[in-house]
Design a protein around this motif. Structure first.
Motif, PDB file in Angstrom:
ATOM      1  N   ARG A 147      -0.986  -9.971   4.761  1.00 26.12           N
ATOM      2  CA  ARG A 147      -0.063  -8.863   4.502  1.00 26.12           C
ATOM      3  C   ARG A 147      -0.560  -7.996   3.351  1.00 26.12           C
ATOM      4  O   ARG A 147      -0.506  -6.764   3.412  1.00 26.12           O
ATOM      5  N   ASP A 266       7.168 -14.095   8.405  1.00 24.62           N
ATOM      6  CA  ASP A 266       7.070 -12.900   7.569  1.00 24.62           C
ATOM      7  C   ASP A 266       6.788 -13.294   6.128  1.00 24.62           C
ATOM      8  O   ASP A 266       6.288 -12.507   5.339  1.00 24.62           O
ATOM      9  N   GLU A 316      -0.217  -9.852  12.238  1.00 22.08           N
ATOM     10  CA  GLU A 316       0.470  -8.761  11.542  1.00 22.08           C
ATOM     11  C   GLU A 316       0.395  -7.475  12.362  1.00 22.08           C
ATOM     12  O   GLU A 316       1.369  -6.724  12.476  1.00 22.08           O
TER      13      GLU A 316
END
Length: 340
Positions: A147, A266, A316
């Protein structure tokens, strides 16, 4: 206080960008040690502090005092390539034994027993530091790296677009609220540094760095490449819980359970956490995670007693942007400039 960086034509021609895993490690130490000063990053700090209790990172901590007035240059030298991995940056650090004493003196690093040992035997001390960085990385950064890297690379693409549209002036104008450009000079508002510095014809290396927020860090001391580390756009949304309902098209390909597990990642999570969230047994979740790992969609990171699963960059990309079924993602357009 204001630091002024003066550009020649050659300096403008040598502007470049890079991402620095080691730079993220060093900057993040400040956040772990003083999370109250970094509210946008505090969710991350709260997640990793428990895991870091199993990690020896005392020398690394000593080298990044809080408040952080200056950091010894050898701890995170400006990266030589645009997207180095941690191993490459640590090799560069290990090779900097001849710089250790000068850099510690220049930075005024407080002399703890561990720093004194590093000063007395730089080669041995750098080996210890490199090992601590590797262990810290595994516990605190690696599970989040896909991320973070996506955000950082997106920032570089954004800057490249501005450079193409309006040249260096357009690209440099909105780096950060504390940075301004006028008539060949980049002015950086600092808490502790002032004066005018020449870039020495080496150009400027711009390194977007999540964990420097809300400050801007700079390197202007030879022999290092003049560098500015600044916060990328979108940090305010980085740690938010995202929509956990996976795209229908992705669920059709992977199966709803595996797509849901990817969506739940997440934030890095353990098998037990995931089992509780999705209502499956731990062996069942393990079976699905093994399949996702084999497909290159998640990774496992052991940090002391914990094994954390995290999405890969490929995953992602599948879950970000526009949904595969054509429905706009809840994240689309949600990233806003940081507060500086």
């Amino acid at each position: 206080m204001t630091l002024e960086l003066t550009f020649t034509t050659r300096d403008i021609a040598n502007i470049r960008f890079a991402v620095s895993p080691l730079g993220e490690v060093v900057a993040s130490v400040r956040v772990v040690k003083n999370p109250a000063a970094h509210p946008l990053l505090r969710p991350w700090a709260e997640q990793v502090r428990r895991r870091l209790a199993d990690v020896d990172w005392r020398l690394l901590s000593d080298l990044v005092p809080v408040p952080t007035i200056s950091i010894a240059g050898f701890t995170c030298t400006p990266p030589a390539t645009s997207i180095p991995d941690l191993e490459l940056e640590l090799a560069t650090m290990r090779a900097a034994a001849d710089r250790v004493r000068t850099d510690l003196d220049d930075a005024g690093t407080p002399r703890t027993k561990r720093v004194e040992a590093l000063y007395a035997d730089p080669g041995k001390g750098l080996e210890r530091l490199a090992q601590e960085v590797e262990n810290y990385w595994a516990a605190a950064i690696a599970p989040y790296w896909p991320r973070l890297r996506s955000l950082l690379e997106g920032e570089i693409l954004y800057r490249a677009k501005l450079l193409a549209e309006g040249g260096a002036q357009r690209m440099l104008t909105d780096l950060d609220p504390s940075v301004t450009w006028h008539d060949g000079t980049l002015r950086v508002e600092h808490r502790y540094v002032s004066g005018t510095r020449s870039l020495r014809g080496l150009g400027l290396l711009l390194v977007p760095c999540v964990f420097v927020w809300p400050q801007v860090f700079s390197v202007t001391t030879p022999p290092y490449q003049p560098t500015v580390r600044y916060s990328p756009r979108g940090i305010g949304t980085l740690w938010e819980r995202r929509g956990l309902e996976p795209p229908r098209a992705l669920a059709a390909v992977l199966g709803r359970t595996r797509a849901r597990l990817l969506a739940e990642l997440d934030q890095p999570a353990s098998t037990r956490d995931l089992a509780l969230r999705v209502g499956l047994s731990e062996p069942g979740v393990n079976q699905h995670l093994t399949a996702l790992r084999d497909a290159g969609l998640c990774t496992a990171h052991r940090t002391g007693r914990y094994i954390l699963y995290a999405r890969t960059t490929t995953a992602e990309a599948l879950l970000a942007g526009d949904h595969l079924d054509g429905t706009p993602s809840p994240e689309a357009g949600s990233r806003t400039p940081s507060a500086g």
